[in-house]
Scaffold this motif. Structure first.
Motif, PDB file in Angstrom:
ATOM      1  N   ASP A  65      54.260  89.147  38.712  1.00  0.00           N
ATOM      2  CA  ASP A  65      52.831  89.036  38.436  1.00  0.00           C
ATOM      3  C   ASP A  65      52.628  89.226  36.941  1.00  0.00           C
ATOM      4  O   ASP A  65      52.934  90.296  36.396  1.00  0.00           O
ATOM      5  CB  ASP A  65      52.078  90.098  39.230  1.00  0.00           C
ATOM      6  N   VAL A  67      49.688  88.920  35.117  1.00  0.00           N
ATOM      7  CA  VAL A  67      48.380  89.351  34.622  1.00  0.00           C
ATOM      8  C   VAL A  67      48.105  90.774  35.083  1.00  0.00           C
ATOM      9  O   VAL A  67      48.514  91.189  36.172  1.00  0.00           O
ATOM     10  CB  VAL A  67      47.229  88.418  35.074  1.00  0.00           C
ATOM     11  N   LEU A  68      47.427  91.545  34.236  1.00  0.00           N
ATOM     12  CA  LEU A  68      47.066  92.911  34.586  1.00  0.00           C
ATOM     13  C   LEU A  68      45.915  92.889  35.584  1.00  0.00           C
ATOM     14  O   LEU A  68      45.040  92.020  35.536  1.00  0.00           O
ATOM     15  CB  LEU A  68      46.640  93.697  33.349  1.00  0.00           C
ATOM     16  N   PHE A  83      39.068  92.869  33.670  1.00  0.00           N
ATOM     17  CA  PHE A  83      40.421  92.362  33.878  1.00  0.00           C
ATOM     18  C   PHE A  83      40.389  91.111  34.771  1.00  0.00           C
ATOM     19  O   PHE A  83      40.058  91.179  35.950  1.00  0.00           O
ATOM     20  CB  PHE A  83      41.304  93.414  34.533  1.00  0.00           C
ATOM     21  N   TYR A 194      44.351  89.487  31.145  1.00  0.00           N
ATOM     22  CA  TYR A 194      45.328  90.054  30.224  1.00  0.00           C
ATOM     23  C   TYR A 194      46.720  89.647  30.705  1.00  0.00           C
ATOM     24  O   TYR A 194      47.111  89.952  31.829  1.00  0.00           O
ATOM     25  CB  TYR A 194      45.245  91.580  30.196  1.00  0.00           C
ATOM     26  N   ASN A 196      50.906  89.630  30.526  1.00  0.00           N
ATOM     27  CA  ASN A 196      52.158  90.244  30.110  1.00  0.00           C
ATOM     28  C   ASN A 196      53.252  89.447  30.810  1.00  0.00           C
ATOM     29  O   ASN A 196      53.452  89.574  32.021  1.00  0.00           O
ATOM     30  CB  ASN A 196      52.225  91.721  30.497  1.00  0.00           C
ATOM     31  N   GLU A 200      53.284  92.545  34.926  1.00  0.00           N
ATOM     32  CA  GLU A 200      52.317  93.629  34.730  1.00  0.00           C
ATOM     33  C   GLU A 200      53.008  94.968  34.953  1.00  0.00           C
ATOM     34  O   GLU A 200      53.845  95.122  35.827  1.00  0.00           O
ATOM     35  CB  GLU A 200      51.109  93.447  35.662  1.00  0.00           C
ATOM     36  N   GLY A 316      47.754  99.768  37.409  1.00  0.00           N
ATOM     37  CA  GLY A 316      47.849  98.444  37.986  1.00  0.00           C
ATOM     38  C   GLY A 316      48.280  98.462  39.432  1.00  0.00           C
ATOM     39  O   GLY A 316      48.644  99.511  39.987  1.00  0.00           O
ATOM     40  N   TYR A 322      48.460 101.506  32.488  1.00  0.00           N
ATOM     41  CA  TYR A 322      48.458 100.579  31.369  1.00  0.00           C
ATOM     42  C   TYR A 322      48.174 101.329  30.074  1.00  0.00           C
ATOM     43  O   TYR A 322      47.063 101.769  29.809  1.00  0.00           O
ATOM     44  CB  TYR A 322      47.398  99.502  31.578  1.00  0.00           C
ATOM     45  N   GLY A 327      48.857  94.437  27.647  1.00  0.00           N
ATOM     46  CA  GLY A 327      48.561  93.036  27.925  1.00  0.00           C
ATOM     47  C   GLY A 327      47.834  92.412  26.759  1.00  0.00           C
ATOM     48  O   GLY A 327      47.317  93.107  25.875  1.00  0.00           O
TER      49      GLY A 327
END
Length: 368
Positions: A65, A67-68, A83, A194, A196, A200, A316, A322, A327
Motif C-alpha cells: 500500500d 498511500v498513507l 489523507f 500522501y 510513500n 505506508e 496508519g 507516521y 509521505g
C-alpha cells in the motif's frame, strides 16, 4: 522523464462494494475496492471521496500500500482528515477568509491564522458522498457525487460536483473532476493523497527521487500565503527539472524551506501544454523497490508537501505511527490564493459553465 520503465500487466479487473463504518451521527461509510490483483488495486471510501489505499507491485512483484491512511474513521475526522481526501470547494489557502468574486466579497469560515484552508473547517473531506460503480471494457472504478449548497463554509452558489476514480490493468489511476454552479463561485479541487512508494509506514520519503516539469515556483510568507509573483527554480532547492533525491533538496537551508517547517509546502508553476488532456508533469521514484509514479494533469500547478510536520499522532492501517516525512503529497490544482491575484489562472465558475479537471497517477517499475 525519458526512461522506459516496465509497464504493469495485471490481468482481469474486479470491483466490489462493502460497508466500512458507521459515523457517530449514523451515516454509513462504504468502501469500494477495485483493480487488477497482479498490478494496482485501489480502495476508495465514500467519506471524503477518499483514496484510502493503493496497492502497487515492486520490481519483484511484491505489492504494498503506497498511500498513507488513517487507521479508522476517528482519524479521518481528526488528525488524518485530509489523507487521500477530495479537497474543496477550494484546495489550499485563501488569505484572510475573504473571497472576491465578480466584484462582491464573501466572508468564508476560517481556521488557524485567520485563513481558509482546503475549503474551510467542514470541507468536502468531511462529507459522505453518494457513489456508483463504473465498469468499462478496460477500466473499473467509482463515481462519487456531492451537492454543496449556497453559503457552504461561506462560499457563494450551489455547487454540484463529481469525482471519478478509474483504474486500468496497466496501473494507471485516473481521477476526473466535474462541477457546475447556480451562481458565480470559485472551484479548485484536488486529491490529498500522501505517497510513500516503499509502502505506508515504511519510514521517510527522503530517499525518493522527484522530478517536476516546472521552471518557476510560488514563494510564500510566514503563513504560507503566496506573494503573488513566481520565482525561478534555477539555483534553488526548488529546481527539480532533473531527478533529485528529496532529502538532498530539503536539507539545503533555503529561507522558503524554513518558513514551511523544514520542507516543501509550495506550488510549482507547471510548464504550459498546447495539447488537449493531461500532460506529464512529475515523476516520483523509489530506487530500492523500483516503484515509479508518473503524474499527468490538466491543472496549471502542483503543490508539493513533504510531511515535515507529521509528529506520530496518526497511526496508519499497518500499525505504524507516521513521523516526519512519512509521505509526500502531489496535489494537482490551481494556485494558492488565486482569487486575490488576478494574474493567476482564474478559478471562477459561472452558471452555464462546467469545471473539468483530470489527473492521472501512472504506476510502473524500474528494472534496476
Amino acid at each position: 522523464m525519458t526512461d522506459a520503465p516496465t509497464r504493469l500487466d495485471g490481468g482481469s479487473m474486479t470491483i466490489r462494494r462493502e460497508p466500512y463504518a458507521t459515523l457517530p451521527d449514523g451515516r454509513v461509510v462504504d468502501r469500494w475496492a477495485f483493480g487488477a490483483e497482479r498490478a494496482v488495486t485501489a480502495e476508495v471510501l465514500s467519506l471524503g471521496a477518499r483514496l484510502q489505499a493503493l496497492y502497487a507491485p515492486d520490481r519483484d512483484g511484491q505489492r504494498a500500500d503506497v498511500v498513507l491512511g488513517g487507521a479508522g474513521v476517528a482519524d479521518m475526522l481528526g488528525e488524518a482528515k485530509y489523507f487521500g481526501a477530495t479537497i474543496g470547494r477550494y484546495a489550499n489557502r485563501i488569505a484572510g477568509g475573504e473571497l472576491p468574486v465578480d466584484g462582491a466579497v464573501h466572508r468564508l469560515l476560517t481556521q488557524a491564522n485567520g485563513n481558509t484552508l482546503h475549503g474551510g473547517p467542514e470541507g468536502f473531506d468531511a462529507r459522505v458522498w453518494d457513489a456508483t460503480e463504473i465498469r468499462e471494457p478496460d477500466r473499473v472504478g467509482v463515481r462519487l457525487t456531492l451537492h454543496s449548497p449556497d453559503g457552504d463554509q461561506g462560499f457563494p452558489g450551489g455547487l454540484s460536483l463529481s469525482v471519478t476514480y478509474l483504474l486500468d490493468g496497466a496501473g494507471s489511476l485516473t481521477v476526473a473532476y466535474a462541477a457546475t454552479t447556480d451562481a458565480p463561485t470559485v472551484v479548485n479541487l484536488t486529491n490529498h493523497a500522501y505517497f510513500n512508494l516503499a509502502g505506508e509506514g515504511s519510514g521517510s520519503i527522503l530517499d525518493h527521487v522527484l522530478q517536476i516539469r516546472a521552471d518557476q515556483y510560488t514563494p510564500v510568507d510566514g503563513q504560507l500565503i503566496p506573494y503573488g509573483s513566481h520565482f525561478p527554480v534555477e539555483g534553488t532547492p526548488f529546481d527539480l527539472t532533473e531527478p533529485r533525491k528529496v532529502g538532498e533538496r530539503i536539507t539545503a537551508g533555503h529561507p522558503q524551506l524554513r518558513l514551511a517547517g523544514g520542507g516543501f509546502d509550495h506550488n510549482w508553476v507547471l510548464r504550459p501544454h498546447p495539447g488537449v488532456g493531461p500532460r506529464p508533469v512529475a515523476v516520483l521514484r523509489h530506487p530500492a523497490s523500483g516503484r515509479r509514479l508518473e503524474c499527468l494533469t490538466t491543472e496549471p500547478g502542483l503543490q508539493i508537501y513533504t510531511g515535515q510536520l507529521f509528529d506520530g499522532s496518526v497511526t496508519g492501517p499497518g500499525g505504524a505511527a507516521y513521523g516526519a516525512f512519512a509521505g509526500i503529497a502531489l496535489e494537482t490544482q490551481h494556485f494558492p490564493d488565486s482569487p486575490h491575484h488576478p494574474a493567476h489562472p482564474s478559478t471562477v465558475l459561472h452558471p452555464g459553465e462546467e469545471f473539468r479537471s483530470t489527473t492521472v497517477y501512472r504506476f510502473s517499475v524500474d528494472d534496476s
